[in-house]
Design a protein around this motif. Structure first.
Motif, mmCIF file in Angstrom:
data_model
loop_
_atom_site.group_PDB
_atom_site.id
_atom_site.type_symbol
_atom_site.label_atom_id
_atom_site.label_comp_id
_atom_site.label_asym_id
_atom_site.label_seq_id
_atom_site.Cartn_x
_atom_site.Cartn_y
_atom_site.Cartn_z
ATOM 1 N N TYR A 34 29.600 43.940 52.056
ATOM 2 C CA TYR A 34 30.990 43.888 51.677
ATOM 3 C C TYR A 34 31.798 45.020 52.315
ATOM 4 C CZ TYR A 34 29.277 40.383 48.530
ATOM 5 O OH TYR A 34 28.693 39.257 48.032
ATOM 6 N N THR A 35 31.933 45.012 53.649
ATOM 7 C CA THR A 35 32.868 45.887 54.319
ATOM 8 C C THR A 35 34.267 45.394 53.993
ATOM 9 O OG1 THR A 35 32.832 44.530 56.296
ATOM 10 C CG2 THR A 35 31.243 46.341 56.193
ATOM 11 N N CYS A 36 35.259 46.191 54.353
ATOM 12 C CA CYS A 36 36.632 45.840 53.983
ATOM 13 C C CYS A 36 37.029 44.460 54.502
ATOM 14 C CB CYS A 36 37.582 46.897 54.523
ATOM 15 S SG CYS A 36 39.326 46.538 54.220
ATOM 16 N N THR A 37 36.825 44.223 55.797
ATOM 17 C CA THR A 37 37.242 42.954 56.384
ATOM 18 C C THR A 37 36.485 41.790 55.766
ATOM 19 O OG1 THR A 37 37.743 44.073 58.461
ATOM 20 C CG2 THR A 37 37.468 41.683 58.535
ATOM 21 N N THR A 38 35.159 41.963 55.614
ATOM 22 C CA THR A 38 34.352 40.885 55.044
ATOM 23 C C THR A 38 34.744 40.616 53.606
ATOM 24 O OG1 THR A 38 32.545 41.586 56.465
ATOM 25 C CG2 THR A 38 31.998 40.081 54.676
ATOM 26 N N ARG A 39 34.988 41.679 52.859
ATOM 27 C CA ARG A 39 35.350 41.515 51.452
ATOM 28 C C ARG A 39 36.684 40.785 51.314
ATOM 29 N NH1 ARG A 39 35.052 43.630 46.138
ATOM 30 N NH2 ARG A 39 36.345 42.140 45.028
ATOM 31 N N LEU A 40 37.652 41.116 52.158
ATOM 32 C CA LEU A 40 38.938 40.422 52.100
ATOM 33 C C LEU A 40 38.771 38.947 52.434
ATOM 34 C CD1 LEU A 40 41.264 43.105 53.749
ATOM 35 C CD2 LEU A 40 41.221 42.417 51.346
ATOM 36 N N ASP A 97 37.203 37.268 49.400
ATOM 37 C CA ASP A 97 38.196 37.067 48.345
ATOM 38 C C ASP A 97 39.136 35.912 48.670
ATOM 39 O OD1 ASP A 97 37.129 39.081 46.856
ATOM 40 O OD2 ASP A 97 38.699 40.549 47.305
ATOM 41 N N ALA A 98 39.449 35.752 49.952
ATOM 42 C CA ALA A 98 40.373 34.687 50.348
ATOM 43 C C ALA A 98 39.751 33.305 50.173
ATOM 44 C CB ALA A 98 40.807 34.891 51.795
ATOM 45 N N LEU A 99 38.442 33.205 50.352
ATOM 46 C CA LEU A 99 37.782 31.904 50.314
ATOM 47 C C LEU A 99 37.052 31.626 49.007
ATOM 48 C CD1 LEU A 99 36.264 31.824 53.921
ATOM 49 C CD2 LEU A 99 38.347 30.709 53.108
ATOM 50 N N CYS A 100 36.722 32.672 48.259
ATOM 51 C CA CYS A 100 35.933 32.507 47.030
ATOM 52 C C CYS A 100 36.475 33.449 45.960
ATOM 53 C CB CYS A 100 34.459 32.818 47.330
ATOM 54 S SG CYS A 100 33.391 32.761 45.884
ATOM 55 N N PRO A 101 36.818 32.936 44.777
ATOM 56 C CA PRO A 101 37.466 33.776 43.765
ATOM 57 C C PRO A 101 36.513 34.607 42.907
ATOM 58 C CG PRO A 101 37.279 31.547 42.943
ATOM 59 C CD PRO A 101 36.719 31.533 44.342
ATOM 60 N N LEU A 102 35.201 34.467 43.081
ATOM 61 C CA LEU A 102 34.261 35.022 42.110
ATOM 62 C C LEU A 102 34.349 36.540 42.000
ATOM 63 C CD1 LEU A 102 31.151 32.801 42.926
ATOM 64 C CD2 LEU A 102 32.907 32.438 41.191
ATOM 65 N N LEU A 103 34.421 37.242 43.129
ATOM 66 C CA LEU A 103 34.521 38.698 43.063
ATOM 67 C C LEU A 103 35.913 39.155 42.646
ATOM 68 C CD1 LEU A 103 32.335 40.110 45.975
ATOM 69 C CD2 LEU A 103 32.010 40.376 43.517
ATOM 70 N N ARG A 104 36.919 38.366 42.899
ATOM 71 C CA ARG A 104 38.249 38.701 42.389
ATOM 72 C C ARG A 104 38.259 38.646 40.865
ATOM 73 N NH1 ARG A 104 42.305 34.779 45.301
ATOM 74 N NH2 ARG A 104 43.707 35.736 43.756
ATOM 75 N N VAL A 105 37.540 37.690 40.305
ATOM 76 C CA VAL A 105 37.401 37.614 38.848
ATOM 77 C C VAL A 105 36.695 38.866 38.325
ATOM 78 C CG1 VAL A 105 36.333 36.342 36.960
ATOM 79 C CG2 VAL A 105 37.396 35.095 38.843
ATOM 80 N N ALA A 106 35.603 39.256 38.987
ATOM 81 C CA ALA A 106 34.865 40.453 38.567
ATOM 82 C C ALA A 106 35.728 41.696 38.675
ATOM 83 C CB ALA A 106 33.604 40.604 39.418
ATOM 84 N N ALA A 107 36.507 41.793 39.753
ATOM 85 C CA ALA A 107 37.378 42.957 39.940
ATOM 86 C C ALA A 107 38.437 43.038 38.853
ATOM 87 C CB ALA A 107 38.033 42.897 41.312
ATOM 88 N N SER A 108 38.999 41.895 38.495
ATOM 89 C CA SER A 108 40.012 41.870 37.442
ATOM 90 C C SER A 108 39.425 42.324 36.111
ATOM 91 C CB SER A 108 40.600 40.465 37.322
ATOM 92 O OG SER A 108 41.630 40.422 36.351
ATOM 93 N N ALA A 109 38.225 41.844 35.790
ATOM 94 C CA ALA A 109 37.564 42.268 34.554
ATOM 95 C C ALA A 109 37.277 43.766 34.575
ATOM 96 C CB ALA A 109 36.271 41.480 34.359
ATOM 97 N N ALA A 110 36.808 44.279 35.711
ATOM 98 C CA ALA A 110 36.502 45.710 35.831
ATOM 99 C C ALA A 110 37.760 46.549 35.641
ATOM 100 C CB ALA A 110 35.864 45.997 37.190
ATOM 101 N N GLY A 135 32.168 52.388 46.090
ATOM 102 C CA GLY A 135 32.148 51.489 47.230
ATOM 103 C C GLY A 135 32.048 50.051 46.785
ATOM 104 N N GLY A 136 32.465 49.159 47.675
ATOM 105 C CA GLY A 136 32.346 47.731 47.405
ATOM 106 C C GLY A 136 33.598 47.079 46.880
ATOM 107 N N ALA A 137 34.537 47.867 46.366
ATOM 108 C CA ALA A 137 35.768 47.280 45.830
ATOM 109 C C ALA A 137 36.701 46.901 46.974
ATOM 110 C CB ALA A 137 36.465 48.257 44.884
ATOM 111 N N SER A 138 37.518 45.910 46.720
ATOM 112 C CA SER A 138 38.525 45.484 47.678
ATOM 113 C C SER A 138 39.773 46.344 47.521
ATOM 114 C CB SER A 138 38.872 44.014 47.429
ATOM 115 O OG SER A 138 40.086 43.672 48.059
ATOM 116 N N PRO A 139 40.490 46.610 48.610
ATOM 117 C CA PRO A 139 41.776 47.305 48.468
ATOM 118 C C PRO A 139 42.723 46.604 47.503
ATOM 119 C CG PRO A 139 41.114 47.251 50.777
ATOM 120 C CD PRO A 139 40.121 46.399 50.026
#
Length: 455
Positions: free
Chosen positions: A111-117, A120-133, A153-157
């Motif tokens: 999960y580098t920055c570009t890969t993570r973005l 997030d654009a194609l799959c909402p699962l980690l965005r859900v986790a980030a919102s809960a966190a 580390g690992g969080a999206s901007p």
């Protein structure tokens, strides 16, 4: 302590009705692929290279890098098993190819920055986790005027921006100061994030400090931890968040005697207290994983909350067959979700994500062994034991329903392009678990240093 932590974790109940998926994966094909993979594994275990090659040839007929989700995930597993077979036949060539694809110390594998973005654009699962966190962090910081958040580390901007917005509308008012420490080796990410976050904080009228720590979870050292700038009793309330990072340290071990004294004391739950009288002898030397060692050090920083996001899967078993079967089900759900979101099969972004992120993780789980295997995913029960042994105790979640705080965009993504349920969130009083259809994908838990009864 481990027993106490474990006992508080009950299983999250699944829904009574099986949820529909965008595309029900063909159970017959899945069974066939699993049988062929097990055939390859058995053949490799007995040194029967010809039988393994026969299985790999069959796998090639069942897989395609540009086909449907099942063909695409089968392609990555076939490639990984092929690399493993090559290791037995031609170890020199295998080593060269593996180093070419995956350097010994890859820059933030996964999960580098570009890969993570892109994820997030194609799959909402980690965005859900980030919102809960984020909501757990803001809730834990209720009433705190000076807040310090450390991201391992690992969080999206985008997660950091959302965190600023949540603090801006926090009941009881904005914090008087907010410091964000981010661990990353990506110079461009840190530079861009600094500018963006300072601009957004100024717009929201939040006094803000950005503290970049140029490191990576695989190589986090005492100097890096000191760079966090955590001062015990310094007036800042500390929150620590880790997103898909700590499992990478399970492969490495260290001596408990090499830990800082406070982290290695027999009663490290009595942090910061001076004991009078004769000191007991130091505990006997023993080895622990670097993940457990780092957790002890983090606990000694006395965070008000530590939020842990990890894959909700067991890809760390000793048996290759178990790892492959479990990983296949997990990644099949991820590949399927990418299609459920409507990303075209010919999409360059989708192909890049599958090849640069998911393929790397599958290759690591299947083709690597020993300390070079970093993707040692464990479920929430295993992490509960690790956190308990490090001196943490679980915190009760303050927000019990995800839909009570999720933004409308995330809620809208619960439905696939065909109107069926794509993901859902299960909660008990101690964790969120994000599911893709009926497969658990990620867990989010909150922790604090344990206190001794009667204190």
């Amino acid at each position: 302590m481990m027993q106490q932590a474990s006992m508080q974790w009950g299983a999250v109940a699944a829904p009574t009705v099986i949820l529909p998926a965008f595309q029900q994966l063909d159970s017959n094909r899945i069974q066939l692929i699993k049988e062929v993979m097990q055939h390859c594994i058995n053949a490799l275990a007995t040194g029967n290279v010809l039988a393994a090659n026969t299985g790999l040839v069959l796998m090639s007929t069942l897989s395609s890098a540009a086909g449907d989700p099942l063909q695409r995930v089968a392609f990555s597993f076939a490639e990984a098993l092929g690399r493993r077979a090559l290791q037995q036949m031609l170890p020199g060539l295998y080593g060269g190819l593996l180093r070419l694809d995956f350097p010994p110390q890859p820059p933030a594998v996964g999960y580098t920055c570009t890969t993570r973005l892109s994820f997030d654009a194609l799959c909402p699962l980690l965005r859900v986790a980030a919102s809960a966190a984020n909501h757990e962090i803001v809730t834990a910081m209720e009433g705190e005027e000076h807040v310090h958040v450390v991201d391992l580390g690992g969080a999206s901007p985008n997660q950091w921006i959302e965190l600023l917005h949540l603090f801006a509308v926090r009941p009881g008012g904005k914090p008087s100061s907010l410091r964000l420490t981010v661990v990353s080796e990506e110079e461009r990410l840190l530079s861009a994030a600094s500018w963006l976050l300072h601009w957004e904080a100024a717009r929201l009228h939040i006094p803000f400090v950005f503290n970049p720590v140029r490191s990576h979870i695989d190589r986090l050292c005492p100097h890096d931890v000191a760079s966090f700038g955590v001062v015990p009793g310094g007036g800042e309330a500390l929150a620590i968040t880790s997103t898909l990072q700590l499992h990478r340290l399970i492969a490495d071990v260290t001596s408990s005697n090499d830990l800082p004294p406070a982290a290695d004391s027999a009663d490290h739950q009595h942090r910061g207290k001076k004991r009078k009288g004769k000191q007991p002898p130091p505990p006997p030397k023993h080895e622990i994983t670097m993940a457990d060692a780092l957790l002890r050090v983090l606990c000694d920083l006395s965070p008000k909350v530590m939020v842990l996001t990890e894959q909700e899967a067991n890809h760390n078993g000793g048996s290759l067959g178990d790892r492959v079967r479990n990983a296949f089900d997990y990644y099949a759900a991820l590949f399927n979700d990418l299609e459920a979101g409507g990303a075209p099969r010919a999409s360059a972004d989708r192909a890049a994500l599958e090849r640069t992120l998911l393929r790397q993780e599958i290759m690591d789980i299947v083709a690597r062994d020993g300390t070079s295997r970093r993707e040692r995913h464990e479920g929430v029960m295993a992490w509960a034991q690790r956190m308990g042994m490090a001196g943490f105790q679980p915190m009760h979640l303050q927000v019990r329903r995800f839909d009570a705080f999720a933004d409308p965009g995330l809620l809208a993504l619960q439905l696939s392009m065909h109107g069926t349920l794509r993901y859902w969130v299960a909660q008990d009083n101690t964790c969120f678990i994000i599911y893709a259809n009926m497969t658990p994908m990620f867990s989010v838990t909150a922790w604090r240093p344990a206190t001794t009864t009667g204190e």
